[in-house]
Scaffold this motif. Structure first.
Motif, PDB file in Angstrom:
ATOM      1  N   VAL A 120      50.178  32.204  37.482  1.00 32.96           N
ATOM      2  CA  VAL A 120      48.942  32.905  37.153  1.00 32.96           C
ATOM      3  C   VAL A 120      49.058  34.382  37.529  1.00 32.96           C
ATOM      4  O   VAL A 120      49.704  34.733  38.518  1.00 32.96           O
ATOM      5  CB  VAL A 120      47.721  32.252  37.859  1.00 32.96           C
ATOM      6  CG1 VAL A 120      47.878  32.257  39.367  1.00 32.96           C
ATOM      7  CG2 VAL A 120      46.418  32.907  37.463  1.00 32.96           C
ATOM      8  N   GLU A 121      48.434  35.210  36.720  1.00 37.60           N
ATOM      9  CA  GLU A 121      48.311  36.645  36.995  1.00 37.60           C
ATOM     10  C   GLU A 121      46.907  37.048  36.563  1.00 37.60           C
ATOM     11  O   GLU A 121      46.406  36.566  35.547  1.00 37.60           O
ATOM     12  CB  GLU A 121      49.348  37.430  36.212  1.00 37.60           C
ATOM     13  CG  GLU A 121      49.301  38.926  36.441  1.00 37.60           C
ATOM     14  CD  GLU A 121      50.471  39.661  35.788  1.00 37.60           C
ATOM     15  OE1 GLU A 121      50.416  40.897  35.747  1.00 37.60           O
ATOM     16  OE2 GLU A 121      51.424  39.016  35.318  1.00 37.60           O
ATOM     17  N   VAL A 122      46.275  37.916  37.348  1.00 34.03           N
ATOM     18  CA  VAL A 122      44.919  38.360  37.028  1.00 34.03           C
ATOM     19  C   VAL A 122      44.836  39.862  37.247  1.00 34.03           C
ATOM     20  O   VAL A 122      45.282  40.359  38.280  1.00 34.03           O
ATOM     21  CB  VAL A 122      43.856  37.647  37.920  1.00 34.03           C
ATOM     22  CG1 VAL A 122      42.450  38.181  37.631  1.00 34.03           C
ATOM     23  CG2 VAL A 122      43.909  36.130  37.735  1.00 34.03           C
ATOM     24  N   ASP A 123      44.252  40.565  36.272  1.00 28.51           N
ATOM     25  CA  ASP A 123      43.916  41.975  36.488  1.00 28.51           C
ATOM     26  C   ASP A 123      42.410  42.134  36.365  1.00 28.51           C
ATOM     27  O   ASP A 123      41.742  41.305  35.737  1.00 28.51           O
ATOM     28  CB  ASP A 123      44.679  42.906  35.536  1.00 28.51           C
ATOM     29  CG  ASP A 123      44.320  42.729  34.086  1.00 28.51           C
ATOM     30  OD1 ASP A 123      43.151  42.925  33.711  1.00 28.51           O
ATOM     31  OD2 ASP A 123      45.225  42.412  33.294  1.00 28.51           O
ATOM     32  N   VAL A 124      41.875  43.157  37.018  1.00 26.03           N
ATOM     33  CA  VAL A 124      40.428  43.376  37.006  1.00 26.03           C
ATOM     34  C   VAL A 124      40.094  44.852  36.870  1.00 26.03           C
ATOM     35  O   VAL A 124      40.918  45.718  37.149  1.00 26.03           O
ATOM     36  CB  VAL A 124      39.726  42.812  38.276  1.00 26.03           C
ATOM     37  CG1 VAL A 124      40.001  41.327  38.467  1.00 26.03           C
ATOM     38  CG2 VAL A 124      40.090  43.589  39.519  1.00 26.03           C
ATOM     39  N   MET A 125      38.839  45.078  36.484  1.00 28.10           N
ATOM     40  CA  MET A 125      38.271  46.421  36.474  1.00 28.10           C
ATOM     41  C   MET A 125      36.951  46.316  37.251  1.00 28.10           C
ATOM     42  O   MET A 125      36.136  45.425  36.987  1.00 28.10           O
ATOM     43  CB  MET A 125      38.002  46.895  35.050  1.00 28.10           C
ATOM     44  CG  MET A 125      37.396  48.271  34.984  1.00 28.10           C
ATOM     45  SD  MET A 125      37.245  48.964  33.306  1.00 28.10           S
ATOM     46  CE  MET A 125      36.448  47.659  32.406  1.00 28.10           C
ATOM     47  N   ALA A 126      36.783  47.219  38.214  1.00 26.21           N
ATOM     48  CA  ALA A 126      35.579  47.213  39.048  1.00 26.21           C
ATOM     49  C   ALA A 126      34.855  48.546  38.922  1.00 26.21           C
ATOM     50  O   ALA A 126      35.481  49.594  38.831  1.00 26.21           O
ATOM     51  CB  ALA A 126      35.950  46.958  40.510  1.00 26.21           C
ATOM     52  N   LYS A 127      33.544  48.491  38.915  1.00 28.21           N
ATOM     53  CA  LYS A 127      32.697  49.690  38.854  1.00 28.21           C
ATOM     54  C   LYS A 127      32.556  50.251  40.247  1.00 28.21           C
ATOM     55  O   LYS A 127      32.225  49.546  41.192  1.00 28.21           O
ATOM     56  CB  LYS A 127      31.319  49.324  38.286  1.00 28.21           C
ATOM     57  CG  LYS A 127      30.338  50.447  38.230  1.00 28.21           C
ATOM     58  CD  LYS A 127      30.503  51.211  36.928  1.00 28.21           C
ATOM     59  CE  LYS A 127      29.394  52.208  36.713  1.00 28.21           C
ATOM     60  NZ  LYS A 127      29.659  53.515  37.221  1.00 28.21           N
ATOM     61  N   VAL A 128      32.838  51.544  40.382  1.00 30.24           N
ATOM     62  CA  VAL A 128      32.710  52.215  41.674  1.00 30.24           C
ATOM     63  C   VAL A 128      31.231  52.414  41.976  1.00 30.24           C
ATOM     64  O   VAL A 128      30.450  52.778  41.085  1.00 30.24           O
ATOM     65  CB  VAL A 128      33.450  53.573  41.659  1.00 30.24           C
ATOM     66  CG1 VAL A 128      33.225  54.345  42.948  1.00 30.24           C
ATOM     67  CG2 VAL A 128      34.930  53.347  41.418  1.00 30.24           C
ATOM     68  N   LYS A 129      30.840  52.153  43.226  1.00 28.28           N
ATOM     69  CA  LYS A 129      29.445  52.325  43.628  1.00 28.28           C
ATOM     70  C   LYS A 129      29.071  53.799  43.617  1.00 28.28           C
ATOM     71  O   LYS A 129      29.843  54.638  44.048  1.00 28.28           O
ATOM     72  CB  LYS A 129      29.243  51.733  45.026  1.00 28.28           C
ATOM     73  CG  LYS A 129      29.530  50.254  45.082  1.00 28.28           C
ATOM     74  CD  LYS A 129      29.532  49.739  46.493  1.00 28.28           C
ATOM     75  CE  LYS A 129      29.925  48.286  46.482  1.00 28.28           C
ATOM     76  NZ  LYS A 129      30.150  47.731  47.795  1.00 28.28           N
ATOM     77  N   SER A 130      27.873  54.097  43.091  1.00 29.26           N
ATOM     78  CA  SER A 130      27.451  55.502  43.041  1.00 29.26           C
ATOM     79  C   SER A 130      26.811  55.943  44.331  1.00 29.26           C
ATOM     80  O   SER A 130      26.312  55.251  45.092  1.00 29.26           O
ATOM     81  CB  SER A 130      26.467  55.754  41.929  1.00 29.26           C
ATOM     82  OG  SER A 130      26.297  54.752  41.034  1.00 29.26           O
TER      83      SER A 130
END
Length: 130
Positions: A120-130
């Motif tokens: 398994v391999e997983v990539d993610v994108m996360a929103k930076v907190k303002s």
């Protein structure tokens, strides 16, 4: 001038491949495909998808933590499974342990990974907190 900042979790071995573990840019953290490598030894952790998925998620969590984010900040993910027909239920069950509602948008794809033994391999994108 570049709007890209490289993110590398403390205590983790440097990647052997040509990649950054994370890139902070444009209000998002992009985490490269994480696999089930032990952070210090670089050895594969586990020989089943559930064990490997737990290590993958901990490796992702470590990159997020470097910029004061956590899994609740993840808005999108892609999962790559080598045995998608057999392993999807176990993968999905472990994946759900790490996220709360609303779950990130996700694609799950059957692939052949570059390193034998990785499931398994997983990539993610996360929103930076303002």
């Amino acid at each position: 001038m570049s709007d890209k900042v490289q993110v590398h979790p403390r205590g983790y071995a440097e990647p052997k491949a040509a990649l950054s573990q994370g890139i902070l840019s444009g209000g998002f953290l992009f985490v490269s495909g994480a696999v089930a490598f032990h952070p210090e030894t670089g050895e594969i952790v586990g020989d089943d998808v559930a064990t490997q998925t737990r290590q993958v998620m901990e490796n992702i969590r470590a990159v997020l933590k470097e910029v004061d984010l956590d899994l609740d900040d993840v808005v999108q993910s892609r999962a790559y499974l080598t045995r998608i027909q057999d392993d999807f239920p176990a993968f999905d069950s472990v994946y759900r342990e790490f996220f709360s509602e609303p779950l990130p948008a996700r694609s799950t794809i059957g692939v052949e990974l570059a390193i034998p033994g990785l499931l398994v391999e997983v990539d993610v994108m996360a929103k930076v907190k303002s």
